[in-house]
Design a protein around this motif. Structure first.
Motif, short mmCIF file in Angstrom:
data_model
loop_
_atom_site.label_atom_id
_atom_site.label_comp_id
_atom_site.label_asym_id
_atom_site.label_seq_id
_atom_site.Cartn_x
_atom_site.Cartn_y
_atom_site.Cartn_z
N UNK A 137 6.26 77.23 34.76
CA UNK A 137 6.09 78.15 35.78
C UNK A 137 5.14 79.38 35.50
N UNK A 138 4.82 79.48 34.32
CA UNK A 138 3.82 80.57 34.00
C UNK A 138 2.42 80.09 34.44
N UNK A 139 2.49 78.82 34.89
CA UNK A 139 0.88 78.32 35.38
C UNK A 139 0.98 78.13 36.86
N UNK A 140 1.85 78.75 37.49
CA UNK A 140 2.22 78.94 39.04
C UNK A 140 2.01 77.70 39.63
N UNK A 141 1.01 77.47 40.79
CA UNK A 141 0.97 76.05 41.33
C UNK A 141 0.61 74.98 40.54
N UNK A 142 0.06 75.29 39.35
CA UNK A 142 -0.54 74.35 38.46
C UNK A 142 0.68 73.57 37.63
N UNK A 143 2.01 74.11 37.64
CA UNK A 143 3.07 74.00 37.17
C UNK A 143 3.20 72.37 36.89
N UNK A 144 3.00 71.60 38.03
CA UNK A 144 3.24 70.24 38.27
C UNK A 144 2.19 69.55 37.35
N UNK A 145 1.08 69.92 36.95
CA UNK A 145 0.42 69.42 35.99
C UNK A 145 0.79 69.40 34.81
N UNK A 146 1.46 70.53 34.41
CA UNK A 146 2.18 70.73 33.00
C UNK A 146 3.22 69.92 32.95
N UNK A 147 3.95 69.58 34.26
CA UNK A 147 5.21 68.60 33.98
C UNK A 147 4.51 67.29 33.88
N UNK A 148 3.36 66.92 34.41
CA UNK A 148 2.82 65.44 34.17
C UNK A 148 2.51 65.56 32.82
N UNK A 149 1.98 66.37 32.12
CA UNK A 149 1.65 66.39 30.74
C UNK A 149 2.92 66.33 29.87
N UNK A 150 3.95 67.02 30.10
CA UNK A 150 5.13 66.75 29.37
C UNK A 150 5.68 65.51 29.41
N UNK A 151 5.69 64.92 30.63
CA UNK A 151 6.22 63.57 31.00
C UNK A 151 5.19 62.34 30.14
N UNK A 152 4.02 62.66 30.15
CA UNK A 152 3.26 61.85 29.28
C UNK A 152 3.54 61.89 27.90
N UNK A 153 3.94 63.11 27.47
CA UNK A 153 4.22 63.17 26.03
C UNK A 153 5.54 62.36 25.73
N UNK A 154 6.48 62.49 26.54
CA UNK A 154 7.56 61.76 26.42
C UNK A 154 7.31 60.17 26.23
N UNK A 155 6.81 59.74 27.20
CA UNK A 155 6.47 58.32 27.18
C UNK A 155 5.82 57.94 25.95
N UNK A 156 4.64 58.59 25.54
CA UNK A 156 4.02 58.49 24.12
C UNK A 156 4.80 58.46 22.97
N UNK A 157 5.74 59.39 22.98
CA UNK A 157 6.49 59.60 21.84
C UNK A 157 7.81 58.58 22.05
N UNK A 158 8.45 58.33 23.02
CA UNK A 158 9.55 57.59 22.84
C UNK A 158 9.24 56.02 22.45
N UNK A 159 8.07 55.68 23.31
CA UNK A 159 7.67 54.46 23.09
C UNK A 159 7.23 54.17 21.67
N UNK A 160 6.10 55.13 21.26
CA UNK A 160 5.40 55.04 20.11
C UNK A 160 6.69 54.93 19.02
N UNK A 161 7.60 56.00 19.11
CA UNK A 161 8.66 55.94 17.87
C UNK A 161 9.31 54.74 17.96
N UNK A 162 9.84 54.27 19.09
CA UNK A 162 10.76 53.03 19.52
C UNK A 162 9.79 51.68 18.76
#
Length: 199
Positions: A137-162
């Motif tokens: 939310x510190x990025x204002x209206x761009x917060x959804x892009x930040x969210x997209x980045x974090x969700x990509x991180x989750x996909x990469x990490x959990x599938x990569x680790x698994x």
């Protein structure tokens, strides 16, 4: 927008890859080759729900009470610095991860245990809801892009680790591997924490 998404990706990875009960359980099960996909999906779905709620919920709060953002940013900055310090301490005295032995779990029990290790951990709420929500939310209206980045991180990490755990078994048996990982986390968290405090 790309820079915001990249920040979300790096922040998400830095918070997710910290060695905790959830990641340790996934790593152990992945090394054994037991119920990897259900566990990965349980971890991923938990992140999607919690992080999205944090970004959306804090967004509503900040629209109604904009004065909350500076307070949340200070608290978030302090938390990030503390998180970085904790990672630095782990890097100073790293330990290897023992995959251990144990009785096989059914897929259902493995998923339930994953959900318990995730949702009963107070740090999960601090990281996924409060911390990532505040930074987003510190990025204002761009917060959804930040969210997209974090969700990509989750996909990469959990599938990569698994699915990469078998390849990493020898590496993560050595404390030096955790030292490198935690050192990187400490630096990134420190930079983000100072950035939030100075914003």
């Amino acid at each position: 927008m790309f820079q915001v998404a990249l920040t979300g990706l790096l922040t998400g990875l830095a918070l997710i890859v910290a060695v905790g009960a959830q990641n340790a359980f996934l790593l152990r099960q992945a090394i054994r080759g037991e119920h990897v996909l259900p566990i990965v999906l349980a971890c991923l779905l938990s992140d999607v729900v919690a992080i999205t709620a944090g970004v959306a919920g804090l967004g509503v709060v900040l629209e109604r009470w904009p004065a909350v953002l500076p307070v949340a940013q200070v608290l978030g900055g302090v938390y990030l610095l503390g998180f970085g310090l904790h990672a630095a301490m782990r890097a100073w005295r790293p330990t290897g991860l023992d995959a251990g032995e144990g009785s096989s779990l059914t897929a259902g029990r493995a998923v339930l245990l994953t959900l318990a290790l995730t949702w009963l951990n107070p740090h999960f709420y601090l990281d996924a809801v409060l911390m990532l929500g505040t930074v987003a939310n510190s990025f204002g209206t761009d917060r959804w892009w930040f969210l997209a980045g974090t969700l990509v991180a989750s996909v990469l990490w959990f599938f990569g680790l698994g699915y990469g755990a078998r390849l990493l078994r020898g590496l993560f048996a050595r404390p030096s591997a955790w030292r490198v990982l935690d050192s990187g986390i400490a630096v990134l968290m420190g930079v983000l924490g100072v950035g939030l405090l100075a914003h």
